[in-house]
Design a protein around this motif. Structure first.
Motif, PDB file in Angstrom:
ATOM      1  N   ASN A  14       0.843  -1.186   0.000  1.00 40.17           N
ATOM      2  CA  ASN A  14       0.000   0.000   0.000  1.00 40.17           C
ATOM      3  C   ASN A  14       0.885   1.245   0.000  1.00 40.17           C
ATOM      4  OD1 ASN A  14      -2.327  -1.556   0.170  1.00 40.17           O
ATOM      5  ND2 ASN A  14      -2.138  -1.717   2.393  1.00 40.17           N
ATOM      6  N   HIS A  15       0.639   2.142  -0.939  1.00 42.31           N
ATOM      7  CA  HIS A  15       1.471   3.335  -1.023  1.00 42.31           C
ATOM      8  C   HIS A  15       1.000   4.393  -0.024  1.00 42.31           C
ATOM      9  CE1 HIS A  15      -1.961   4.096  -3.671  1.00 42.31           C
ATOM     10  NE2 HIS A  15      -1.751   5.376  -3.465  1.00 42.31           N
ATOM     11  N   ARG A  16       1.917   5.192   0.423  1.00 39.80           N
ATOM     12  CA  ARG A  16       1.608   6.268   1.341  1.00 39.80           C
ATOM     13  C   ARG A  16       1.143   7.493   0.557  1.00 39.80           C
ATOM     14  NH1 ARG A  16       7.079   5.903   5.088  1.00 39.80           N
ATOM     15  NH2 ARG A  16       6.706   3.778   5.867  1.00 39.80           N
ATOM     16  N   PRO A  17       0.551   8.463   1.250  1.00 39.83           N
ATOM     17  CA  PRO A  17       0.155   9.708   0.551  1.00 39.83           C
ATOM     18  C   PRO A  17       1.360  10.366  -0.114  1.00 39.83           C
ATOM     19  CG  PRO A  17      -0.819   9.604   2.738  1.00 39.83           C
ATOM     20  CD  PRO A  17       0.137   8.443   2.646  1.00 39.83           C
ATOM     21  N   ASN A  18       1.121  10.950  -1.270  1.00 38.58           N
ATOM     22  CA  ASN A  18       2.146  11.654  -2.049  1.00 38.58           C
ATOM     23  C   ASN A  18       3.216  10.725  -2.610  1.00 38.58           C
ATOM     24  OD1 ASN A  18       0.848  14.102  -1.361  1.00 38.58           O
ATOM     25  ND2 ASN A  18       2.028  14.223   0.546  1.00 38.58           N
ATOM     26  N   GLU A  19       3.007   9.404  -2.534  1.00 37.79           N
ATOM     27  CA  GLU A  19       3.946   8.451  -3.118  1.00 37.79           C
ATOM     28  C   GLU A  19       3.254   7.707  -4.248  1.00 37.79           C
ATOM     29  OE1 GLU A  19       5.682   5.726  -0.482  1.00 37.79           O
ATOM     30  OE2 GLU A  19       6.870   7.213   0.611  1.00 37.79           O
ATOM     31  N   PRO A  20       3.960   7.435  -5.341  1.00 32.54           N
ATOM     32  CA  PRO A  20       3.333   6.679  -6.435  1.00 32.54           C
ATOM     33  C   PRO A  20       3.024   5.258  -5.991  1.00 32.54           C
ATOM     34  CG  PRO A  20       5.692   6.888  -6.791  1.00 32.54           C
ATOM     35  CD  PRO A  20       5.360   7.748  -5.612  1.00 32.54           C
ATOM     36  N   PRO A  21       1.949   4.665  -6.511  1.00 34.21           N
ATOM     37  CA  PRO A  21       1.618   3.283  -6.128  1.00 34.21           C
ATOM     38  C   PRO A  21       2.696   2.307  -6.565  1.00 34.21           C
ATOM     39  CG  PRO A  21       0.295   3.999  -8.001  1.00 34.21           C
ATOM     40  CD  PRO A  21       1.036   5.215  -7.509  1.00 34.21           C
ATOM     41  N   ARG A  22       2.995   1.367  -5.716  1.00 33.44           N
ATOM     42  CA  ARG A  22       4.000   0.365  -6.032  1.00 33.44           C
ATOM     43  C   ARG A  22       3.350  -0.829  -6.713  1.00 33.44           C
ATOM     44  NH1 ARG A  22       7.251   0.300  -0.241  1.00 33.44           N
ATOM     45  NH2 ARG A  22       7.805   2.505  -0.223  1.00 33.44           N
ATOM     46  N   GLN A  23       4.117  -1.476  -7.561  1.00 35.25           N
ATOM     47  CA  GLN A  23       3.590  -2.624  -8.290  1.00 35.25           C
ATOM     48  C   GLN A  23       3.605  -3.875  -7.421  1.00 35.25           C
ATOM     49  OE1 GLN A  23       6.269  -2.301 -11.757  1.00 35.25           O
ATOM     50  NE2 GLN A  23       4.422  -2.233 -12.994  1.00 35.25           N
ATOM     51  N   ASP A  24       2.657  -4.772  -7.713  1.00 34.08           N
ATOM     52  CA  ASP A  24       2.657  -6.056  -7.048  1.00 34.08           C
ATOM     53  C   ASP A  24       3.768  -6.914  -7.651  1.00 34.08           C
ATOM     54  OD1 ASP A  24       0.488  -5.218  -5.643  1.00 34.08           O
ATOM     55  OD2 ASP A  24      -0.981  -6.237  -6.889  1.00 34.08           O
ATOM     56  N   VAL A  25       4.231  -7.867  -6.874  1.00 38.11           N
ATOM     57  CA  VAL A  25       5.239  -8.790  -7.383  1.00 38.11           C
ATOM     58  C   VAL A  25       4.744 -10.215  -7.242  1.00 38.11           C
ATOM     59  CG1 VAL A  25       7.185  -7.271  -6.907  1.00 38.11           C
ATOM     60  CG2 VAL A  25       6.422  -8.856  -5.144  1.00 38.11           C
ATOM     61  N   ARG A  26       5.250 -11.085  -8.091  1.00 33.32           N
ATOM     62  CA  ARG A  26       4.806 -12.467  -8.097  1.00 33.32           C
ATOM     63  C   ARG A  26       6.007 -13.404  -8.110  1.00 33.32           C
ATOM     64  NH1 ARG A  26       1.429 -15.730 -12.746  1.00 33.32           N
ATOM     65  NH2 ARG A  26       0.741 -17.439 -11.440  1.00 33.32           N
ATOM     66  N   LEU A  27       5.923 -14.417  -7.281  1.00 32.27           N
ATOM     67  CA  LEU A  27       6.979 -15.420  -7.227  1.00 32.27           C
ATOM     68  C   LEU A  27       6.334 -16.791  -7.117  1.00 32.27           C
ATOM     69  CD1 LEU A  27      10.073 -15.988  -6.916  1.00 32.27           C
ATOM     70  CD2 LEU A  27       9.692 -15.936  -4.458  1.00 32.27           C
ATOM     71  N   VAL A  28       6.701 -17.683  -8.005  1.00 36.80           N
ATOM     72  CA  VAL A  28       6.163 -19.049  -7.986  1.00 36.80           C
ATOM     73  C   VAL A  28       7.292 -19.998  -7.614  1.00 36.80           C
ATOM     74  CG1 VAL A  28       5.009 -20.862  -9.304  1.00 36.80           C
ATOM     75  CG2 VAL A  28       4.456 -18.466  -9.748  1.00 36.80           C
ATOM     76  N   LEU A  29       7.128 -20.668  -6.502  1.00 32.10           N
ATOM     77  CA  LEU A  29       8.131 -21.623  -6.029  1.00 32.10           C
ATOM     78  C   LEU A  29       7.575 -23.027  -6.197  1.00 32.10           C
ATOM     79  CD1 LEU A  29      10.796 -22.227  -4.533  1.00 32.10           C
ATOM     80  CD2 LEU A  29       9.522 -22.011  -2.389  1.00 32.10           C
ATOM     81  N   VAL A  30       8.272 -23.848  -6.952  1.00 30.17           N
ATOM     82  CA  VAL A  30       7.819 -25.204  -7.242  1.00 30.17           C
ATOM     83  C   VAL A  30       8.697 -26.184  -6.475  1.00 30.17           C
ATOM     84  CG1 VAL A  30       7.346 -26.903  -9.051  1.00 30.17           C
ATOM     85  CG2 VAL A  30       7.083 -24.470  -9.529  1.00 30.17           C
TER      86      VAL A  30
END
Length: 222
Positions: A24-40
């Motif tokens: 979750n981004h803070r006020p006045n900060e650009p939104p951060r992207q989600d990340v994905r990791l698949v562990l098999v």
């Protein structure tokens, strides 16, 4: 000895764990992207409570998955292979045999592609794999080894990996781990190593149909 392959950008596998990390981004900060990791987490290739035929099917499936060959050629090849090795014993014959088998699968694929290079191909046909994904050794139970023996083991497994593989192995560090309750070693470092492989993904906005289904589920849960 068990091994793990990770991660992939997409596709399905028999056993996968997908981790989404939403920030979750803070006020006045650009939104951060989600990340994905698949562990098999793949089954071990040594001793197993299974028939020889079933064990051979497991080995063939793992080889095809790790190398992107055979019936699993349509899947995304793992970005990295983690080879879990008991630090007290180092690489065993089963480990070396398995490394040689996945290397041979790549060589066969390259040879077959060279023979068929003049044949017409579909635009969707993936180019053949010419080398294995990077292999990283993770030494386990390091709390049961003396420091000097552990240092020798690191040098030994690196040399063994170099001897087995035709191409020069990647310069990935050998990870030292222990999950003993009184001495947790290397787990945080391994987590950081895995986190560096995570891919950024764009958040998917739910459709109207999905929103309606969620509303119905919320009403039922009340």
């Amino acid at each position: 000895n068990a091994k793990a392959a990770l991660p992939r950008d997409g596709g399905d596998a028999a056993t996968t764990t997908t981790t989404w990390k939403k920030t979750n981004h803070r006020p006045n900060e650009p939104p951060r992207q989600d990340v994905r990791l698949v562990l098999v987490d793949l089954p071990g290739y040594g001793f197993a409570y299974a028939s020889e035929e079933e064990a051979e099917n497991f080995r063939q499936m793992m080889t095809q998955y790790l190398t992107g060959t055979g019936t699993l050629a349509h899947l995304t090849v793992p970005k990295r292979i983690l080879l879990l090795i008991d630090s007290r014993h180092g690489l065993k014959k089963t480990d070396i045999d398995f490394l040689e088998s996945i290397q041979m699968a790549i060589l066969r694929e390259s040879a077959a592609a060279a023979e068929d290079k003049d044949k017409p191909k579909s635009p969707r046909t993936k180019p053949p794999r010419t080398e294995l994904p990077p292999i990283q050794i993770v030494l386990t139970k390091c709390d049961l080894c003396h420091q000097i023996d552990l240092a020798r083991r690191v040098v030994q497994v690196r040399q063994q990996l170099s001897d087995v593989l035709i191409r020069e192995p990647s310069s990935l560090p050998v990870m030292l781990t222990s999950t003993r309750s009184t001495q947790v070693l290397g787990v945080l470092e391994l987590q950081k190593e895995l986190a560096s492989l995570a891919v950024k993904v764009r958040p998917v906005k739910p459709t109207k149909k999905t929103k309606m289904k969620l509303k119905k589920l919320n009403r039922r849960s009340r």
